[in-house]
Design a protein around this motif. Structure first.
Motif, PDB file in Angstrom:
ATOM      1  N   GLU A   1       1.248  -1.240   0.446  1.00 34.16           N
ATOM      2  CA  GLU A   1       0.143  -0.271  -0.013  1.00 34.16           C
ATOM      3  C   GLU A   1       0.554   1.249  -0.073  1.00 34.16           C
ATOM      4  N   ILE A   2       1.510   1.349   0.508  1.00 35.61           N
ATOM      5  CA  ILE A   2       2.684   2.516   0.907  1.00 35.61           C
ATOM      6  C   ILE A   2       3.739   2.283  -0.594  1.00 35.61           C
ATOM      7  N   THR A   3       3.392   1.769  -0.961  1.00 34.00           N
ATOM      8  CA  THR A   3       4.498   1.686  -2.550  1.00 34.00           C
ATOM      9  C   THR A   3       3.987   2.043  -3.072  1.00 34.00           C
ATOM     10  N   GLU A   4       2.423   1.671  -3.444  1.00 36.14           N
ATOM     11  CA  GLU A   4       1.758   2.514  -4.832  1.00 36.14           C
ATOM     12  C   GLU A   4       1.280   3.761  -4.330  1.00 36.14           C
ATOM     13  N   LYS A   5       1.319   3.895  -2.599  1.00 33.26           N
ATOM     14  CA  LYS A   5       1.138   6.075  -2.672  1.00 33.26           C
ATOM     15  C   LYS A   5       2.418   5.940  -3.214  1.00 33.26           C
ATOM     16  N   LEU A   6       3.887   5.357  -2.845  1.00 34.39           N
ATOM     17  CA  LEU A   6       4.766   6.778  -3.549  1.00 34.39           C
ATOM     18  C   LEU A   6       4.857   6.653  -4.773  1.00 34.39           C
ATOM     19  N   ILE A   7       4.343   5.510  -5.406  1.00 34.01           N
ATOM     20  CA  ILE A   7       3.998   5.571  -7.338  1.00 34.01           C
ATOM     21  C   ILE A   7       3.557   6.755  -7.541  1.00 34.01           C
ATOM     22  N   LYS A   8       2.114   7.010  -6.995  1.00 33.75           N
ATOM     23  CA  LYS A   8       1.568   7.762  -7.566  1.00 33.75           C
ATOM     24  C   LYS A   8       1.644   9.309  -7.175  1.00 33.75           C
ATOM     25  N   HIS A   9       2.577   9.206  -6.125  1.00 30.09           N
ATOM     26  CA  HIS A   9       3.184  10.720  -5.675  1.00 30.09           C
ATOM     27  C   HIS A   9       3.598  11.339  -7.118  1.00 30.09           C
ATOM     28  N   ARG A  45       8.509  -6.962  -7.252  1.00 30.29           N
ATOM     29  CA  ARG A  45       8.777  -7.743  -5.565  1.00 30.29           C
ATOM     30  C   ARG A  45       7.800  -8.447  -4.807  1.00 30.29           C
ATOM     31  N   LEU A  46       7.465  -6.972  -4.176  1.00 32.76           N
ATOM     32  CA  LEU A  46       6.235  -7.588  -3.497  1.00 32.76           C
ATOM     33  C   LEU A  46       5.093  -7.821  -3.359  1.00 32.76           C
ATOM     34  N   ARG A  47       4.473  -8.524  -5.413  1.00 33.06           N
ATOM     35  CA  ARG A  47       3.655  -9.389  -5.750  1.00 33.06           C
ATOM     36  C   ARG A  47       3.814 -10.335  -5.892  1.00 33.06           C
ATOM     37  N   HIS A  48       5.386 -10.403  -5.716  1.00 33.55           N
ATOM     38  CA  HIS A  48       5.920 -11.181  -5.715  1.00 33.55           C
ATOM     39  C   HIS A  48       6.393 -12.286  -4.505  1.00 33.55           C
TER      40      HIS A  48
END
Length: 131
Positions: A1-9, A45-48
């Motif tokens: 969730e945090i990684t996704e927020k960073l990507i969308k930043h 990496r998170l997804r896998h």
């Protein structure tokens, strides 16, 4: 969730994909940076389920910011964006930690209630076998 927020930043554009060493001023990137990281690779990496711990994931995220600061130098645009996203990341980690703590506290409270209920009203098979 945090990684996704960073990507969308909005400040994350420079950090989403691996560095293209054929881009202007980037030809020596991989000779300077030993451990290149980017958000899309970390997301994969998170997804896998490649991370064995949260510590590994945090290390990789922080490596992105450190790499940008080392390669680009103080007061450069990438440095400023990396510093900003590092602060965003730390704030998100604090929120995650607080959320996890609240979740654990709720779980402990629920378990305590269940235990108290069992002590006050034990199941019949325990009542029958007690001296």
């Amino acid at each position: 969730e945090i990684t996704e927020k960073l990507i969308k930043h909005p400040a994350a554009k420079l950090f989403i994909h691996p560095i293209d060493s054929s881009a202007p001023n980037m030809s020596n990137y991989y000779s300077i940076i030993d451990d290149p990281q980017d958000l899309s690779t970390i997301k994969s990496r998170l997804r896998h389920q490649k991370y064995r711990s949260v510590r590994e994931w945090k290390r990789d995220i922080n490596t992105i910011w450190n790499n940008a600061m080392i390669f680009s130098g103080v007061n450069s645009f990438p440095y400023v964006m990396a510093k900003h996203l590092s602060n965003v990341f730390e704030k998100e980690l604090k929120i995650m930690s607080a959320t996890n703590l609240i979740g654990w506290l709720n779980l402990v409270t629920d378990l305590k209630t269940q235990l108290n209920n069992l002590i006050e009203s034990p199941p019949e098979f325990i009542k029958e076998s007690a001296p």
